[in-house]
Design a protein around this motif. Structure first.
Motif, PDB file in Angstrom:
ATOM      1  N   GLN A 199       0.781  -1.115   0.034  1.00  0.00           N
ATOM      2  CA  GLN A 199      -0.059  -0.002   0.010  1.00  0.00           C
ATOM      3  C   GLN A 199       0.768   1.252   0.097  1.00  0.00           C
ATOM      4  O   GLN A 199       1.829   1.569   0.940  1.00  0.00           O
ATOM      5  N   ARG A 200       0.582   2.089  -0.853  1.00  0.00           N
ATOM      6  CA  ARG A 200       1.419   3.426  -0.910  1.00  0.00           C
ATOM      7  C   ARG A 200       0.904   4.324  -0.040  1.00  0.00           C
ATOM      8  O   ARG A 200      -0.185   4.573  -0.018  1.00  0.00           O
ATOM      9  N   PRO A 201       1.745   4.858   0.836  1.00  0.00           N
ATOM     10  CA  PRO A 201       1.161   5.701   1.915  1.00  0.00           C
ATOM     11  C   PRO A 201       0.898   7.350   1.135  1.00  0.00           C
ATOM     12  O   PRO A 201       1.386   7.559   0.109  1.00  0.00           O
ATOM     13  N   ALA A 219      10.529  14.395   2.843  1.00  0.00           N
ATOM     14  CA  ALA A 219      10.146  15.737   2.769  1.00  0.00           C
ATOM     15  C   ALA A 219      11.002  16.709   3.637  1.00  0.00           C
ATOM     16  O   ALA A 219      11.462  16.430   4.633  1.00  0.00           O
ATOM     17  N   VAL A 220      10.881  18.162   3.314  1.00  0.00           N
ATOM     18  CA  VAL A 220      11.666  19.041   4.053  1.00  0.00           C
ATOM     19  C   VAL A 220      10.820  19.798   5.452  1.00  0.00           C
ATOM     20  O   VAL A 220      11.084  20.518   6.062  1.00  0.00           O
ATOM     21  N   ARG A 221       9.380  19.163   5.078  1.00  0.00           N
ATOM     22  CA  ARG A 221       8.360  19.777   6.207  1.00  0.00           C
ATOM     23  C   ARG A 221       8.189  18.589   7.035  1.00  0.00           C
ATOM     24  O   ARG A 221       8.382  17.480   6.959  1.00  0.00           O
ATOM     25  N   PRO A 222       7.914  19.025   8.336  1.00  0.00           N
ATOM     26  CA  PRO A 222       7.754  17.902   9.530  1.00  0.00           C
ATOM     27  C   PRO A 222       6.783  16.972   9.354  1.00  0.00           C
ATOM     28  O   PRO A 222       5.776  17.658   8.652  1.00  0.00           O
ATOM     29  N   ALA A 223       6.868  15.697   9.509  1.00  0.00           N
ATOM     30  CA  ALA A 223       5.653  14.996   9.491  1.00  0.00           C
ATOM     31  C   ALA A 223       4.372  15.539  10.270  1.00  0.00           C
ATOM     32  O   ALA A 223       4.644  15.897  11.511  1.00  0.00           O
ATOM     33  N   THR A 224       3.212  15.205   9.712  1.00  0.00           N
ATOM     34  CA  THR A 224       2.118  15.955  10.567  1.00  0.00           C
ATOM     35  C   THR A 224       1.474  14.752  11.180  1.00  0.00           C
ATOM     36  O   THR A 224       1.712  13.522  11.123  1.00  0.00           O
ATOM     37  N   LEU A 225       0.136  15.170  12.017  1.00  0.00           N
ATOM     38  CA  LEU A 225      -0.472  14.458  12.639  1.00  0.00           C
ATOM     39  C   LEU A 225      -1.236  13.335  11.523  1.00  0.00           C
ATOM     40  O   LEU A 225      -1.413  12.189  12.084  1.00  0.00           O
ATOM     41  N   ARG A 226      -1.547  13.664  10.669  1.00  0.00           N
ATOM     42  CA  ARG A 226      -2.348  12.935   9.736  1.00  0.00           C
ATOM     43  C   ARG A 226      -1.204  11.750   9.209  1.00  0.00           C
ATOM     44  O   ARG A 226      -1.771  10.603   8.809  1.00  0.00           O
ATOM     45  N   ASP A 227       0.071  12.065   8.965  1.00  0.00           N
ATOM     46  CA  ASP A 227       0.749  11.192   8.467  1.00  0.00           C
ATOM     47  C   ASP A 227       1.005  10.000   9.494  1.00  0.00           C
ATOM     48  O   ASP A 227       0.877   9.011   9.172  1.00  0.00           O
ATOM     49  N   VAL A 228       1.239  10.423  10.498  1.00  0.00           N
ATOM     50  CA  VAL A 228       1.267   9.308  11.852  1.00  0.00           C
ATOM     51  C   VAL A 228      -0.075   8.531  11.936  1.00  0.00           C
ATOM     52  O   VAL A 228       0.137   7.269  11.954  1.00  0.00           O
ATOM     53  N   LEU A 231      -0.409   6.028   8.875  1.00  0.00           N
ATOM     54  CA  LEU A 231       0.555   5.017   9.098  1.00  0.00           C
ATOM     55  C   LEU A 231       0.036   3.848   9.860  1.00  0.00           C
ATOM     56  O   LEU A 231       0.240   2.632   9.860  1.00  0.00           O
ATOM     57  N   TRP A 232      -0.333   4.279  11.124  1.00  0.00           N
ATOM     58  CA  TRP A 232      -0.816   3.394  12.197  1.00  0.00           C
ATOM     59  C   TRP A 232      -1.995   2.442  11.683  1.00  0.00           C
ATOM     60  O   TRP A 232      -2.306   1.417  11.853  1.00  0.00           O
ATOM     61  N   LEU A 233      -3.047   3.102  10.829  1.00  0.00           N
ATOM     62  CA  LEU A 233      -4.094   2.609  10.459  1.00  0.00           C
ATOM     63  C   LEU A 233      -3.656   1.669   9.492  1.00  0.00           C
ATOM     64  O   LEU A 233      -4.224   0.249   9.120  1.00  0.00           O
ATOM     65  N   THR A 234      -2.753   1.896   8.514  1.00  0.00           N
ATOM     66  CA  THR A 234      -2.012   0.925   7.570  1.00  0.00           C
ATOM     67  C   THR A 234      -1.606  -0.534   8.452  1.00  0.00           C
ATOM     68  O   THR A 234      -1.727  -1.229   8.127  1.00  0.00           O
ATOM     69  N   ALA A 235      -0.871  -0.168   9.366  1.00  0.00           N
ATOM     70  CA  ALA A 235      -0.152  -1.181  10.081  1.00  0.00           C
ATOM     71  C   ALA A 235      -1.253  -2.009  10.766  1.00  0.00           C
ATOM     72  O   ALA A 235      -1.054  -3.253  11.161  1.00  0.00           O
ATOM     73  N   MET A 236      -2.324  -1.376  11.424  1.00  0.00           N
ATOM     74  CA  MET A 236      -3.428  -2.142  11.941  1.00  0.00           C
ATOM     75  C   MET A 236      -4.037  -3.245  10.895  1.00  0.00           C
ATOM     76  O   MET A 236      -4.348  -4.275  11.121  1.00  0.00           O
ATOM     77  N   THR A 237      -4.308  -2.742   9.620  1.00  0.00           N
ATOM     78  CA  THR A 237      -4.816  -3.697   8.756  1.00  0.00           C
ATOM     79  C   THR A 237      -3.853  -5.109   8.417  1.00  0.00           C
ATOM     80  O   THR A 237      -4.349  -5.996   8.005  1.00  0.00           O
ATOM     81  N   GLU A 238      -2.665  -4.537   8.615  1.00  0.00           N
ATOM     82  CA  GLU A 238      -1.581  -5.634   8.422  1.00  0.00           C
ATOM     83  C   GLU A 238      -1.202  -6.481   9.616  1.00  0.00           C
ATOM     84  O   GLU A 238      -0.521  -7.262   9.580  1.00  0.00           O
ATOM     85  N   SER A 239      -2.076  -6.215  10.735  1.00  0.00           N
ATOM     86  CA  SER A 239      -1.369  -6.589  11.994  1.00  0.00           C
ATOM     87  C   SER A 239       0.159  -6.557  12.401  1.00  0.00           C
ATOM     88  O   SER A 239       0.556  -7.680  12.692  1.00  0.00           O
ATOM     89  N   ALA A 240       0.464  -5.414  12.212  1.00  0.00           N
ATOM     90  CA  ALA A 240       2.183  -5.271  12.122  1.00  0.00           C
ATOM     91  C   ALA A 240       2.308  -4.079  12.882  1.00  0.00           C
ATOM     92  O   ALA A 240       1.471  -3.145  13.263  1.00  0.00           O
TER      93      ALA A 240
END
Length: 290
Positions: A199-201, A219-228, A231-240
């Motif tokens: 899955q492409r983030p 990226a040159v900007r700090p990672a945002t709340l949505r980015d984190v 990623l967490w939702l993707t990991a939950m679907t993968e049980s990882a």
């Protein structure tokens, strides 16, 4: 010694001198793909994960790993993929860079992991009775609390594991270097079969391995709340588990949310060394992948 070959651009006929870069194996020895002096460089028309990486066997320890495929940028604007030589391994032929080579490299690695796991289990089974006898000789603890606190948990877990070799990084000059450094770090932590995530983030590049999903954000900007959270939702679907690697750091609300969700956050410096910035990342860096 680094290998150098002549690479001719098929578009403008310019000739370039290319030297294969060396990457650090987990054992510490330099690893570089063997260049085909009689091969022909091919222009890169589109990108695919299996074409951007090459399987190379370490001459010191025999470990097979995937490293960036050699490329040359011509002044006419064409990117050339340098030809490499197929290497004969101890368990048959593994093409250096095609899909069959990648599969052939992963099969022996799986067998080695299983053997190492069996040895660890046998060693653990023999060590437990000895530890019990030592505890009996010195008496059963109970007069005081010896349970480690939260700050000591990472140190105790690290002491219980064998010492790992130091992490050998690669200098980050491009976004591709950031992905390479992250893949090396995941392997150093103990994750096997690092590959491009299915899955492409929403931003950055996704990597995946057995039991983990990682995101690399150059990226040159700090990672945002949505980015984190994505990623967490993707990991939950993968049980990882999930790990985030950023070059520019994280917004304050993103760090707070990562602590709540248990997302390990790392910052990549230009030397290619990930630095943990929250408690889950510190624990993982100290103990490795369990």
């Amino acid at each position: 010694m680094a290998e150098t070959v002549a690479v001719r651009c098929p578009a403008c006929r310019r000739e370039h001198r290319y030297t294969a870069p060396a990457y650090p194996c987990a054992c510490g020895a330099p690893v570089a793909p063997r260049l085909d002096r009689h091969g022909t460089a091919t222009p890169v028309s589109h990108r695919a994960w299996q074409d951007d990486w090459v399987t190379v066997r370490c001459g010191s320890c025999g470990r097979r790993g995937e490293w960036p495929r050699p490329e040359v940028g011509c002044s006419c604007g064409v990117v050339l993929r340098v030809a490499v030589v197929a290497e004969r391994g101890t368990r048959g032929w593994a093409a250096a860079g095609d899909g069959s080579g990648t599969a052939a490299a992963r099969a022996p690695e799986t067998g080695q992991d299983a053997t190492a796991a069996d040895q660890d289990n046998q060693q653990g089974s023999t060590e437990q009775p000895a530890r019990k006898r030592a505890a009996d000789r010195h008496g059963t603890p109970g007069t005081h609390d010896t349970t480690p606190g939260p700050r000591d948990a990472a140190a105790v877990a690290a002491d219980a594991r064998p010492a790992r070799p130091p992490f050998l990084s690669v200098t980050i000059r491009t976004a591709r270097d950031a992905v390479t450094a992250t893949a090396l770090y995941l392997r150093w932590l103990g994750y096997r079969g690092v590959r491009r995530a299915d899955q492409r983030p929403p931003s950055g590049i996704g990597l995946a391995a057995r039991g983990v999903v990682a995101q690399v954000d150059p990226a040159v900007r700090p990672a945002t709340l949505r980015d984190v959270e994505c990623l967490w939702l993707t990991a939950m679907t993968e049980s990882a588990d999930c790990l985030y690697f950023s070059l520019a750091g994280y917004a304050d609300d993103a760090r707070a949310r990562a602590d709540t969700l248990g997302v390990a956050l790392f910052v990549l410096d230009l030397t290619g060394t990930p630095r943990p910035v929250n408690a889950p990342a510190e624990m993982l860096a100290a103990t490795g992948a369990g």
